[in-house]
Design a protein around this motif. Structure first.
Motif, PDB file in Angstrom:
ATOM      1  N   UNK A   1       0.831  -1.206   0.000  1.00 31.76           N
ATOM      2  CA  UNK A   1       0.000   0.000   0.000  1.00 31.76           C
ATOM      3  C   UNK A   1       0.865   1.256   0.000  1.00 31.76           C
ATOM      4  N   UNK A   2       1.903   1.267   0.839  1.00 31.88           N
ATOM      5  CA  UNK A   2       2.777   2.441   0.928  1.00 31.88           C
ATOM      6  C   UNK A   2       3.540   2.681  -0.370  1.00 31.88           C
ATOM      7  N   UNK A   3       4.020   1.615  -0.983  1.00 33.25           N
ATOM      8  CA  UNK A   3       4.769   1.778  -2.225  1.00 33.25           C
ATOM      9  C   UNK A   3       3.858   2.193  -3.376  1.00 33.25           C
ATOM     10  N   UNK A   4       2.609   1.731  -3.347  1.00 32.40           N
ATOM     11  CA  UNK A   4       1.655   2.118  -4.388  1.00 32.40           C
ATOM     12  C   UNK A   4       1.313   3.601  -4.336  1.00 32.40           C
ATOM     13  N   UNK A   5       1.607   4.240  -3.212  1.00 31.89           N
ATOM     14  CA  UNK A   5       1.351   5.678  -3.085  1.00 31.89           C
ATOM     15  C   UNK A   5       2.466   6.512  -3.716  1.00 31.89           C
ATOM     16  N   UNK A   6       3.493   5.839  -4.218  1.00 32.88           N
ATOM     17  CA  UNK A   6       4.632   6.530  -4.832  1.00 32.88           C
ATOM     18  C   UNK A   6       4.619   6.252  -6.336  1.00 32.88           C
ATOM     19  N   UNK A   7       4.279   7.223  -7.161  1.00 29.10           N
ATOM     20  CA  UNK A   7       4.192   6.990  -8.606  1.00 29.10           C
ATOM     21  C   UNK A   7       5.451   6.374  -9.209  1.00 29.10           C
ATOM     22  N   UNK A   8       6.621   6.794  -8.717  1.00 30.36           N
ATOM     23  CA  UNK A   8       7.866   6.243  -9.245  1.00 30.36           C
ATOM     24  C   UNK A   8       7.915   4.743  -9.085  1.00 30.36           C
ATOM     25  N   UNK A   9       7.481   4.241  -7.914  1.00 27.95           N
ATOM     26  CA  UNK A   9       7.492   2.800  -7.684  1.00 27.95           C
ATOM     27  C   UNK A   9       6.464   2.087  -8.551  1.00 27.95           C
ATOM     28  N   UNK A  10       5.287   2.655  -8.669  1.00 27.04           N
ATOM     29  CA  UNK A  10       4.257   2.030  -9.503  1.00 27.04           C
ATOM     30  C   UNK A  10       4.777   1.830 -10.918  1.00 27.04           C
ATOM     31  N   UNK A  11       5.404   2.874 -11.464  1.00 34.75           N
ATOM     32  CA  UNK A  11       5.926   2.798 -12.823  1.00 34.75           C
ATOM     33  C   UNK A  11       7.110   1.846 -12.909  1.00 34.75           C
ATOM     34  N   UNK A  12       7.989   1.896 -11.916  1.00 33.61           N
ATOM     35  CA  UNK A  12       9.185   1.050 -11.958  1.00 33.61           C
ATOM     36  C   UNK A  12       8.843  -0.427 -11.900  1.00 33.61           C
ATOM     37  N   UNK A  13       7.945  -0.815 -11.014  1.00 28.20           N
ATOM     38  CA  UNK A  13       7.561  -2.223 -10.936  1.00 28.20           C
ATOM     39  C   UNK A  13       6.897  -2.675 -12.230  1.00 28.20           C
ATOM     40  N   UNK A  14       6.089  -1.796 -12.826  1.00 29.06           N
ATOM     41  CA  UNK A  14       5.448  -2.129 -14.093  1.00 29.06           C
ATOM     42  C   UNK A  14       6.489  -2.317 -15.181  1.00 29.06           C
ATOM     43  N   UNK A  15       7.486  -1.436 -15.208  1.00 28.11           N
ATOM     44  CA  UNK A  15       8.531  -1.511 -16.226  1.00 28.11           C
ATOM     45  C   UNK A  15       9.404  -2.744 -16.048  1.00 28.11           C
TER      46      UNK A  15
END
Length: 349
Positions: free
Chosen positions: A151-165
């Protein structure tokens, strides 16, 4: 810490890693080529979590991120300091979320790409990914709830994009530890004074005392501290205790036996590398020896015999002279890799 529960959880999560890697929609990642010193053996193969440039970058961000702890004050780097070869300089740290002293010494982190005989001091984890779940979730370490962490990491756009990439998936616990493992595999130490001498670099020489110490280490220590990595990544009873009957804390003082249930493993702990010893004091699995002199003296005069004492060790000790001890310590100093501990690519960005 309830390490057994952590390992069970890790096993459940890691079992889904192959399934994650079979996602047909995953684009080809950019392979990260580990900078392997030319005199090192090939790293252990890993087809389930290949190292990629994106994965390393993501893992580095996570390694230094305090969001990984329950109180948002502790990162992996809090107890693994680059200046100390990713150890912490404390015998038994109390830097965890609970403030309680741990029962084992924080190990240094380097050359993990070659470690294929388990992790933790007793080998309680089979790979870097499952190992990471231990400190992440342990009450006395980072104490984090994995669902809360996502939940905490999903609140950080950079992490959302990085995990997707990197993984072509949303943020999941198994991908968090996969990224951490990829970064940790880049912690390669092989540029010490000894390495320069070994590779016959211009101007790289060892003194007569250091050369004498090198020969003593080869003849007396490399049964366990083997090869250019100066460890066999295995487990040995090195004669610092004789009583392993204490079963408190899930048998944590029994060493490898608590994992294998093989009586011959009583009191056996993982062989640390001799590299970077000047930076990683104190020593042993419980940090009992403050100095290298203490360690050498113990092997020389104070070996404690028990039925599971490793046969490579003389029951009465190595009986080293003062000059031999000085030579060994002088050589061990040449294994200090100042390039490694100053490498900006391994620091917080």
């Amino acid at each position: 810490m309830n390490q057994f529960k952590a390992i069970i959880l890790a096993g459940i999560l890691i079992n889904v890693l192959p399934a994650c890697s079979k996602n047909e929609n995953v684009s080809e990642p950019q392979v990260y080529h580990l900078e392997v010193p030319e005199h090192f053996p090939p790293p252990a193969a890993d087809t389930e979590n290949p190292v990629t440039s994106g994965g390393v970058a993501l893992g580095r961000e996570l390694f230094f991120d305090t969001r990984l702890s329950a109180n948002n004050n502790i990162s992996c780097a809090s107890c693994h300091l680059q200046s100390k070869a990713f150890s912490d300089g404390v015998a038994l740290t109390s830097a965890g979320a609970s403030g309680t002293s741990l029962l084992r010494h924080t190990p240094a982190l380097f050359n993990l790409a070659w470690a294929d005989h388990g992790f933790f001091w007793d080998g309680g984890s089979s790979n870097l990914e499952s190992q990471a779940f231990g400190p992440l979730t342990a009450h006395d370490e980072m104490g984090q709830d994995l669902i809360q962490l996502v939940t905490e990491l999903n609140a950080v756009p950079m992490y959302v994009q990085s995990f997707k990439t990197v993984f072509n998936e949303e943020i999941k616990p198994q991908n968090i530890v996969k990224a951490l493992a990829q970064f940790e595999k880049t912690l390669i130490s092989g540029s010490s004074k000894y390495d320069q001498y070994k590779l016959r670099k211009p101007g790289a020489n060892l003194s007569s005392l250091e050369l004498k110490g090198m020969e003593l280490v080869r003849t007396k220590c490399q049964g366990c501290h083997a090869g250019e990595l100066f460890t066999d990544y295995s487990y040995h009873n090195n004669g610092i205790d004789i009583d392993f009957s204490n079963t408190d804390h899930e048998g944590i003082y029994q060493g490898r036996y608590r994992i294998s249930y093989d009586l011959s493993d009583l009191g056996s702990f993982k062989t640390p590398s001799l590299r970077n010893l000047l930076l990683t004091a104190p020593y042993m699995h419980d940090g009992r020896f403050a100095t290298l002199q203490n360690v050498i003296d113990n092997y020389s005069e104070n070996i404690r015999h028990s039925p599971t004492l490793d046969p490579l060790l003389p029951k009465t000790g190595m009986k080293l002279t003062k000059e031999e001890k000085e030579a060994i310590i002088a050589f061990l100093a040449t294994l200090t890799d100042y390039t490694f501990v100053g490498n900006p690519l391994l620091s917080k960005h």
